[in-house]
Scaffold this motif. Structure first.
Motif, PDB file in Angstrom:
ATOM      1  N   ILE A  16     -23.318  -6.281  -9.087  1.00 44.78           N
ATOM      2  CA  ILE A  16     -22.106  -7.073  -8.881  1.00 44.78           C
ATOM      3  C   ILE A  16     -22.429  -8.558  -8.924  1.00 44.78           C
ATOM      4  O   ILE A  16     -21.682  -9.359  -9.502  1.00 44.78           O
ATOM      5  CB  ILE A  16     -21.448  -6.697  -7.536  1.00 44.78           C
ATOM      6  N   GLY A  17     -23.567  -8.960  -8.328  1.00 46.41           N
ATOM      7  CA  GLY A  17     -23.926 -10.371  -8.304  1.00 46.41           C
ATOM      8  C   GLY A  17     -24.183 -10.946  -9.681  1.00 46.41           C
ATOM      9  O   GLY A  17     -23.910 -12.126  -9.922  1.00 46.41           O
ATOM     10  N   GLU A  25     -25.364  -4.082  -5.294  1.00 44.74           N
ATOM     11  CA  GLU A  25     -25.158  -5.488  -4.931  1.00 44.74           C
ATOM     12  C   GLU A  25     -25.680  -6.423  -6.013  1.00 44.74           C
ATOM     13  O   GLU A  25     -25.026  -7.409  -6.377  1.00 44.74           O
ATOM     14  CB  GLU A  25     -25.838  -5.768  -3.591  1.00 44.74           C
ATOM     15  N   SER A  41     -25.691 -17.172  -1.919  1.00 46.07           N
ATOM     16  CA  SER A  41     -25.438 -15.827  -2.412  1.00 46.07           C
ATOM     17  C   SER A  41     -26.635 -14.905  -2.244  1.00 46.07           C
ATOM     18  O   SER A  41     -26.487 -13.688  -2.243  1.00 46.07           O
ATOM     19  CB  SER A  41     -25.042 -15.894  -3.892  1.00 46.07           C
ATOM     20  N   MET A 100     -18.595 -10.788  -1.102  1.00 45.62           N
ATOM     21  CA  MET A 100     -19.801 -10.179  -0.548  1.00 45.62           C
ATOM     22  C   MET A 100     -20.408 -11.115   0.505  1.00 45.62           C
ATOM     23  O   MET A 100     -21.402 -11.783   0.277  1.00 45.62           O
ATOM     24  CB  MET A 100     -20.818  -9.889  -1.652  1.00 45.62           C
ATOM     25  N   HIS A 139     -18.643 -11.743  -6.270  1.00 46.68           N
ATOM     26  CA  HIS A 139     -19.746 -11.579  -5.322  1.00 46.68           C
ATOM     27  C   HIS A 139     -19.804 -12.728  -4.333  1.00 46.68           C
ATOM     28  O   HIS A 139     -20.005 -12.527  -3.129  1.00 46.68           O
ATOM     29  CB  HIS A 139     -21.064 -11.474  -6.089  1.00 46.68           C
ATOM     30  N   SER A 140     -19.630 -13.949  -4.822  1.00 49.91           N
ATOM     31  CA  SER A 140     -19.743 -15.110  -3.939  1.00 49.91           C
ATOM     32  C   SER A 140     -18.588 -15.223  -2.956  1.00 49.91           C
ATOM     33  O   SER A 140     -18.744 -15.780  -1.868  1.00 49.91           O
ATOM     34  CB  SER A 140     -19.823 -16.390  -4.772  1.00 49.91           C
ATOM     35  N   SER A 153     -27.084 -11.985   0.997  1.00 54.83           N
ATOM     36  CA  SER A 153     -26.729 -10.561   1.036  1.00 54.83           C
ATOM     37  C   SER A 153     -27.892  -9.700   0.566  1.00 54.83           C
ATOM     38  O   SER A 153     -28.180  -8.647   1.156  1.00 54.83           O
ATOM     39  CB  SER A 153     -25.493 -10.314   0.162  1.00 54.83           C
TER      40      SER A 153
END
Length: 364
Positions: A133-134, A130, A60, A145, A141-142, A63
């Motif tokens: 959201i993560g 980003e 993850s 994204m 996200h995982s 990104s």
């Protein structure tokens, strides 16, 4: 011939009655120093990011590393192109009439100033979104994204910044030589036309909007991390939270301090138009403040890592005579642990599995 319509003489009227002067030797020296430090720091940041991306390509964190790489690469090219043009202008004794007869250099300089000014701000806001959201939606996200989506966002951000920079050229408007005769930008003196005011307000509003989005998303991320830290009883929810919060605070402070003076100055000129009382020295000082953001970006995003913070904590604790707690958890990835803790706290399936584990163990 009407000189106001001639592209070869665009902006030269400012050169006749200017009261804003800079010392040539000092200005050339500082321009070279700024450009060299910026290139070296961003090159180091790119090397660190590329090495880290190879380790976390399928995780993850990839990104975030892609967006950070895009940011430091943009800063690097900004220092190379804008710095080289600025050094050339200073070395040529700011004699624009001699080397800019067709106004090509001023147009290129103005386009680069707008693009390399807005693009890092846009990328900073995208990185903040980003990260938000993560941390708040780790499962989404995982799964959504991916690296492909991140590359598409990078491309769209760069194309949008290019469009904003080319907008005056597409409208057959020339970038103007500023009163200090050292850089080119939108018209900032004797602004009367609505279109000149529109460009200034567009640039400042987009920049301030990007800062506001970054501030809001970073605040939400920081609050979420603090809530997870206080709710979690696990020891793994300690060290990585401090790292993330320190990085978020540094990002917000550097961006706001460096860019706010220039963006607010451009907005005031656009609003007040010909009645603006902004002096050349004020604009030049705000511009130099904004330049520092590109120098400090790699230090904020890359060099404030857990290893540096760990050593700094040890030194500070030793000087203050405080007991140093066990920091072996610094070896774990902060983003990975944040995702784990947040996912466990919001996933009902995982909580059921945790509750069923004692029953299964007793049954065995």
């Amino acid at each position: 011939m009407n000189s106001s319509k001639s592209p070869g003489l665009a902006g030269f009227g400012i050169l006749k009655n200017t009261t804003c002067h800079t010392e040539k030797k000092i200005s050339v020296f500082f321009s070279i120093i700024f450009m060299t430090v910026g290139i070296l720091s961003n090159s180091l940041a790119i090397a660190i990011l590329m090495k880290a991306y190879q380790r976390f390509r399928q995780k993850s964190k990839a990104s975030f590393l892609l967006l950070a790489s895009g940011l430091v690469i943009t800063d690097l090219f900004g220092h190379l192109i804008n710095g080289a043009i600025a050094v050339f202008v200073y070395a040529s004794d700011k004699d624009w009439i001699r080397f800019n007869q067709s106004n090509i250099l001023c147009s290129v300089f103005g386009i680069c100033m707008v693009f390399f000014g807005l693009c890092p701000l846009f990328l900073g806001s995208v990185m903040a979104v980003e990260r938000c959201i993560g941390v708040t939606k780790p499962i989404f996200h995982s799964t959504k994204m991916t690296s492909k989506h991140v590359k598409m966002m990078l491309t769209m951000v760069c194309l949008f910044a290019v469009l904003i920079a080319l907008l005056p050229i597409l409208r057959f408007r020339d970038y103007q030589i500023q009163a200090s005769r050292t850089w080119c930008f939108y018209k900032t003196e004797h602004v009367e036309d609505w279109e000149d005011r529109f460009y200034l307000l567009l640039f400042s509003c987009l920049g301030l909007l990007a800062l506001a989005i970054s501030f809001l998303c970073n605040a939400v991320t920081g609050i979420t991390l603090l809530r997870v830290k206080f709710k979690s009883q696990q020891r793994q929810g300690r060290s990585h939270h401090f790292e993330m919060i320190i990085q978020l605070l540094a990002i917000m402070c550097v961006s706001c301090i460096c860019w706010s003076p220039f963006l607010v100055t451009m907005a005031r000129i656009g609003i007040n138009a010909s009645h603006s009382k902004e002096t050349c020295e004020t604009i030049l000082f705000a511009l130099r403040m904004a330049t520092w953001n590109q120098i400090l970006d790699p230090w904020v995003y890359i060099l404030l890592r857990k290893a540096v913070l760990k050593n700094l904590y040890k030194i500070t604790s030793g000087c203050c005579g405080m007991h140093i707690i066990n920091l072996h958890m610094w070896e774990l990835s902060s983003i990975k642990n944040s995702l784990k803790v947040a996912a466990i706290s919001e996933s009902p399936v995982s909580s059921k599995q945790i509750n069923l584990q004692p029953l299964s163990s007793t049954g065995q």
